[in-house]
Design a protein around this motif. Sequence first.
Motif, PDB file in Angstrom:
ATOM      1  N   ASP A  78      -6.649-105.402  19.306  1.00  0.00           N
ATOM      2  CA  ASP A  78      -7.124-104.018  19.236  1.00  0.00           C
ATOM      3  C   ASP A  78      -7.938-103.829  17.957  1.00  0.00           C
ATOM      4  OD1 ASP A  78      -7.519-101.394  19.890  1.00  0.00           O
ATOM      5  OD2 ASP A  78      -5.557-100.732  19.171  1.00  0.00           O
ATOM      6  N   LYS A  79      -9.227-104.152  18.007  1.00  0.00           N
ATOM      7  CA  LYS A  79     -10.067-104.090  16.811  1.00  0.00           C
ATOM      8  C   LYS A  79     -10.483-102.666  16.438  1.00  0.00           C
ATOM      9  CE  LYS A  79     -11.802-108.715  17.193  1.00  0.00           C
ATOM     10  NZ  LYS A  79     -12.941-109.609  17.318  1.00  0.00           N
ATOM     11  N   GLU A  80     -10.336-101.725  17.342  1.00  0.00           N
ATOM     12  CA  GLU A  80     -10.705-100.350  17.039  1.00  0.00           C
ATOM     13  C   GLU A  80      -9.599 -99.598  16.306  1.00  0.00           C
ATOM     14  OE1 GLU A  80     -11.246-101.612  20.185  1.00  0.00           O
ATOM     15  OE2 GLU A  80     -13.371-101.940  19.785  1.00  0.00           O
ATOM     16  N   ASN A  81      -8.433-100.199  16.187  1.00  0.00           N
ATOM     17  CA  ASN A  81      -7.303 -99.564  15.518  1.00  0.00           C
ATOM     18  C   ASN A  81      -7.595 -99.435  14.026  1.00  0.00           C
ATOM     19  OD1 ASN A  81      -4.811 -98.579  14.857  1.00  0.00           O
ATOM     20  ND2 ASN A  81      -3.655-100.300  15.660  1.00  0.00           N
ATOM     21  N   SER A  82      -7.066 -98.395  13.412  1.00  0.00           N
ATOM     22  CA  SER A  82      -7.301 -98.183  11.984  1.00  0.00           C
ATOM     23  C   SER A  82      -6.538 -99.189  11.116  1.00  0.00           C
ATOM     24  CB  SER A  82      -6.898 -96.758  11.586  1.00  0.00           C
ATOM     25  OG  SER A  82      -5.510 -96.578  11.804  1.00  0.00           O
ATOM     26  N   LEU A  83      -5.524 -99.822  11.668  1.00  0.00           N
ATOM     27  CA  LEU A  83      -4.751-100.807  10.910  1.00  0.00           C
ATOM     28  C   LEU A  83      -5.214-102.245  11.163  1.00  0.00           C
ATOM     29  CD1 LEU A  83      -1.134 -99.403  11.336  1.00  0.00           C
ATOM     30  CD2 LEU A  83      -2.586 -99.319   9.314  1.00  0.00           C
ATOM     31  N   TYR A  84      -6.411-102.414  11.696  1.00  0.00           N
ATOM     32  CA  TYR A  84      -6.912-103.751  12.021  1.00  0.00           C
ATOM     33  C   TYR A  84      -7.019-104.631  10.779  1.00  0.00           C
ATOM     34  CZ  TYR A  84     -10.354-107.336  13.123  1.00  0.00           C
ATOM     35  OH  TYR A  84     -11.015-108.524  13.241  1.00  0.00           O
ATOM     36  N   ILE A  85      -7.719-104.178   9.765  1.00  0.00           N
ATOM     37  CA  ILE A  85      -7.948-104.985   8.562  1.00  0.00           C
ATOM     38  C   ILE A  85      -6.647-105.220   7.780  1.00  0.00           C
ATOM     39  CG2 ILE A  85      -9.170-105.073   6.340  1.00  0.00           C
ATOM     40  CD1 ILE A  85     -10.977-105.631   8.677  1.00  0.00           C
ATOM     41  N   PRO A  86      -5.833-104.187   7.506  1.00  0.00           N
ATOM     42  CA  PRO A  86      -4.587-104.471   6.776  1.00  0.00           C
ATOM     43  C   PRO A  86      -3.646-105.413   7.526  1.00  0.00           C
ATOM     44  CG  PRO A  86      -5.040-102.130   6.732  1.00  0.00           C
ATOM     45  CD  PRO A  86      -6.026-102.747   7.666  1.00  0.00           C
ATOM     46  N   LEU A  87      -3.545-105.262   8.832  1.00  0.00           N
ATOM     47  CA  LEU A  87      -2.674-106.128   9.617  1.00  0.00           C
ATOM     48  C   LEU A  87      -3.193-107.560   9.632  1.00  0.00           C
ATOM     49  CD1 LEU A  87      -0.088-105.993  11.267  1.00  0.00           C
ATOM     50  CD2 LEU A  87      -1.474-105.548  13.285  1.00  0.00           C
TER      51      LEU A  87
END
Length: 77
Positions: free
Chosen positions: A38-47
């Motif tokens: 899910d690349k559109e999620n706001s937690l993509y980069i931190p996760l």
Amino acid sequence: METKKTDKIILFRGIKLLVFAALSLFMGPTLMTMAMSDKENSLYIPLLIVSCLICVFAVFLIFKGIRTIMSSMFKKK
């Protein structure tokens, strides 16, 4: 002549490190798969960053665990 014996306390410490490494080896790629799905999620980069750090930590624990086990078997007190 002194007989070399395995230090059981250090051996169990090394085995414990390898168990934590095995848990990290499963947890890191699982989190990475969840982040990539899910690349559109706001937690993509931190996760993604956390999962990469867990993978690196797992490799570190493997080397440290094997080194600890080897030192328990072959080093003198």
